[in-house]
Design a protein around this motif. Structure first.
Motif, mmCIF file in Angstrom:
data_model
loop_
_atom_site.group_PDB
_atom_site.id
_atom_site.type_symbol
_atom_site.label_atom_id
_atom_site.label_comp_id
_atom_site.label_asym_id
_atom_site.label_seq_id
_atom_site.Cartn_x
_atom_site.Cartn_y
_atom_site.Cartn_z
ATOM 1 N N PRO A 83 -32.273 3.957 -28.840
ATOM 2 C CA PRO A 83 -32.932 3.424 -27.637
ATOM 3 C C PRO A 83 -33.423 1.985 -27.818
ATOM 4 O O PRO A 83 -33.329 1.160 -26.896
ATOM 5 N N LEU A 84 -33.915 1.685 -29.023
ATOM 6 C CA LEU A 84 -34.404 0.334 -29.295
ATOM 7 C C LEU A 84 -33.272 -0.694 -29.174
ATOM 8 O O LEU A 84 -33.418 -1.737 -28.536
ATOM 9 N N LEU A 85 -32.113 -0.369 -29.772
ATOM 10 C CA LEU A 85 -30.990 -1.298 -29.714
ATOM 11 C C LEU A 85 -30.463 -1.467 -28.282
ATOM 12 O O LEU A 85 -30.090 -2.571 -27.878
ATOM 13 N N SER A 86 -30.462 -0.362 -27.503
ATOM 14 C CA SER A 86 -30.023 -0.476 -26.102
ATOM 15 C C SER A 86 -30.991 -1.344 -25.310
ATOM 16 O O SER A 86 -30.579 -2.167 -24.490
ATOM 17 N N MET A 91 -39.445 -13.676 -30.642
ATOM 18 C CA MET A 91 -38.450 -13.403 -29.604
ATOM 19 C C MET A 91 -39.112 -12.762 -28.392
ATOM 20 O O MET A 91 -39.849 -11.782 -28.535
ATOM 21 N N VAL A 92 -38.831 -13.330 -27.219
ATOM 22 C CA VAL A 92 -39.231 -12.662 -25.984
ATOM 23 C C VAL A 92 -38.149 -11.635 -25.688
ATOM 24 O O VAL A 92 -36.965 -11.975 -25.567
ATOM 25 N N LYS A 93 -38.532 -10.370 -25.645
ATOM 26 C CA LYS A 93 -37.580 -9.276 -25.451
ATOM 27 C C LYS A 93 -37.155 -9.205 -23.970
ATOM 28 O O LYS A 93 -37.774 -9.863 -23.124
ATOM 29 N N ALA A 123 -24.153 -5.588 -33.243
ATOM 30 C CA ALA A 123 -24.062 -5.828 -34.692
ATOM 31 C C ALA A 123 -25.242 -6.670 -35.194
ATOM 32 O O ALA A 123 -25.787 -6.417 -36.274
ATOM 33 N N LEU A 124 -25.629 -7.653 -34.404
ATOM 34 C CA LEU A 124 -26.775 -8.486 -34.765
ATOM 35 C C LEU A 124 -28.059 -7.648 -34.765
ATOM 36 O O LEU A 124 -28.878 -7.728 -35.693
ATOM 37 N N LEU A 125 -28.203 -6.812 -33.742
ATOM 38 C CA LEU A 125 -29.424 -5.997 -33.644
ATOM 39 C C LEU A 125 -29.495 -4.941 -34.741
ATOM 40 O O LEU A 125 -30.574 -4.602 -35.224
ATOM 41 N N GLU A 126 -28.330 -4.425 -35.136
ATOM 42 C CA GLU A 126 -28.323 -3.454 -36.244
ATOM 43 C C GLU A 126 -28.872 -4.094 -37.515
ATOM 44 O O GLU A 126 -29.589 -3.463 -38.276
ATOM 45 N N GLN A 127 -28.520 -5.365 -37.706
ATOM 46 C CA GLN A 127 -29.056 -6.068 -38.882
ATOM 47 C C GLN A 127 -30.531 -6.411 -38.698
ATOM 48 O O GLN A 127 -31.342 -6.237 -39.594
ATOM 49 N N HIS A 128 -30.849 -6.911 -37.510
ATOM 50 C CA HIS A 128 -32.237 -7.310 -37.249
ATOM 51 C C HIS A 128 -33.199 -6.142 -37.464
ATOM 52 O O HIS A 128 -34.268 -6.306 -38.039
ATOM 53 N N TYR A 129 -32.798 -4.966 -36.976
ATOM 54 C CA TYR A 129 -33.676 -3.791 -37.061
ATOM 55 C C TYR A 129 -33.239 -2.816 -38.154
ATOM 56 O O TYR A 129 -33.511 -1.622 -38.050
ATOM 57 N N GLU A 130 -32.591 -3.317 -39.211
ATOM 58 C CA GLU A 130 -32.019 -2.412 -40.234
ATOM 59 C C GLU A 130 -33.063 -1.504 -40.883
ATOM 60 O O GLU A 130 -32.760 -0.374 -41.259
ATOM 61 N N GLU A 131 -34.323 -1.973 -40.975
ATOM 62 C CA GLU A 131 -35.353 -1.120 -41.596
ATOM 63 C C GLU A 131 -35.631 0.143 -40.765
ATOM 64 O O GLU A 131 -36.238 1.087 -41.262
ATOM 65 N N HIS A 132 -35.216 0.143 -39.497
ATOM 66 C CA HIS A 132 -35.485 1.312 -38.644
ATOM 67 C C HIS A 132 -34.269 2.218 -38.480
ATOM 68 O O HIS A 132 -34.327 3.204 -37.742
ATOM 69 N N LYS A 133 -33.166 1.875 -39.153
ATOM 70 C CA LYS A 133 -31.948 2.677 -39.040
ATOM 71 C C LYS A 133 -32.251 4.120 -39.439
ATOM 72 O O LYS A 133 -32.915 4.354 -40.457
ATOM 73 N N GLY A 134 -31.789 5.071 -38.622
ATOM 74 C CA GLY A 134 -32.029 6.481 -38.937
ATOM 75 C C GLY A 134 -33.237 7.053 -38.212
ATOM 76 O O GLY A 134 -33.370 8.269 -38.099
ATOM 77 N N LYS A 135 -34.120 6.179 -37.708
ATOM 78 C CA LYS A 135 -35.275 6.682 -36.958
ATOM 79 C C LYS A 135 -34.837 7.071 -35.548
ATOM 80 O O LYS A 135 -33.836 6.569 -35.046
ATOM 81 N N LYS A 136 -35.627 7.929 -34.916
ATOM 82 C CA LYS A 136 -35.133 8.430 -33.637
ATOM 83 C C LYS A 136 -35.204 7.395 -32.504
ATOM 84 O O LYS A 136 -34.480 7.497 -31.531
#
Ligand code: IDP
Length: 162
Positions: free
Chosen positions: A71-74, A18-20, A54-67
């Protein structure tokens, strides 16, 4: 043994690349596609989309809870991204090498991040880190009918050999 050697030569391996939003903003979509095409990988799917939270929460679920999670999802949800599926021998690990390290300061020149990025928080592109995450991410971002089924006749002539 037979099984693992079969897997090692899977010319149909796929990776989610993915190109961010920062890569899109900086006009690097073509450059990134060019590198994967010229390396010899096959483009199987591509779309431009502004991803929902919602898609990004799933995509990055391994990072949930990190500080850096919020910011990453935004950041990733801030604008359109170009989501792609690339196919070819060892595309997951080779794709990661082509991207460079997560922290661009540690990426070698010649890699995408090593050539175009400075900080982890704006590192241009994403690539699946394992076959398992590739499958998960492709399922998350694409419907089955969005994956093109096509034969690259030019690469058939130089068939992958051991
Ligand atoms: P990867 O993208 O190279 O697989 P991961 O560790 O899975 O790296 O992190 C996912 C993404 O989260 C990174 O590409 C980067 O955009 C962001 N990220 C990771 N660690 C940090 C951090 O410490 N600060 C800010 N963003 C981070």
């Amino acid at each position: 043994l037979l099984k693992s050697s079969t897997r090692m030569t899977d010319a149909h391996e796929r990776s989610f690349i993915m190109v961010k939003p920062d890569g899109v903003q900086r006009g690097l979509v073509g450059e990134i596609i060019k590198r994967f095409e010229q390396r010899g990988f096959k483009l199987v799917a591509m779309k431009m989309v502004t991803p929902q939270r919602a898609l990004l929460e799933q995509h990055y679920e391994e990072h949930k809870g990190k500080k850096f999670f919020d910011p990453l999802l935004s950041y990733i949800g801030s604008g359109p991204v170009v989501a792609m599926v690339w196919e070819g021998l060892n595309v997951v690990s080779v794709g990661r090498k082509m991207l460079g390290a997560t922290d661009p300061a540690k990426s070698e020149p010649g890699t995408i991040r090593g050539d175009y990025a400075i900080v982890t928080g704006r590192n241009i592109a994403h690539g699946s880190d394992s076959d398992k995450s590739a499958k998960r991410e492709i399922d998350l971002w694409f419907r089955a009918d969005e994956l093109a089924n096509w034969t690259n006749f030019s690469s058939k002539r130089r068939r992958v050999s051991l």
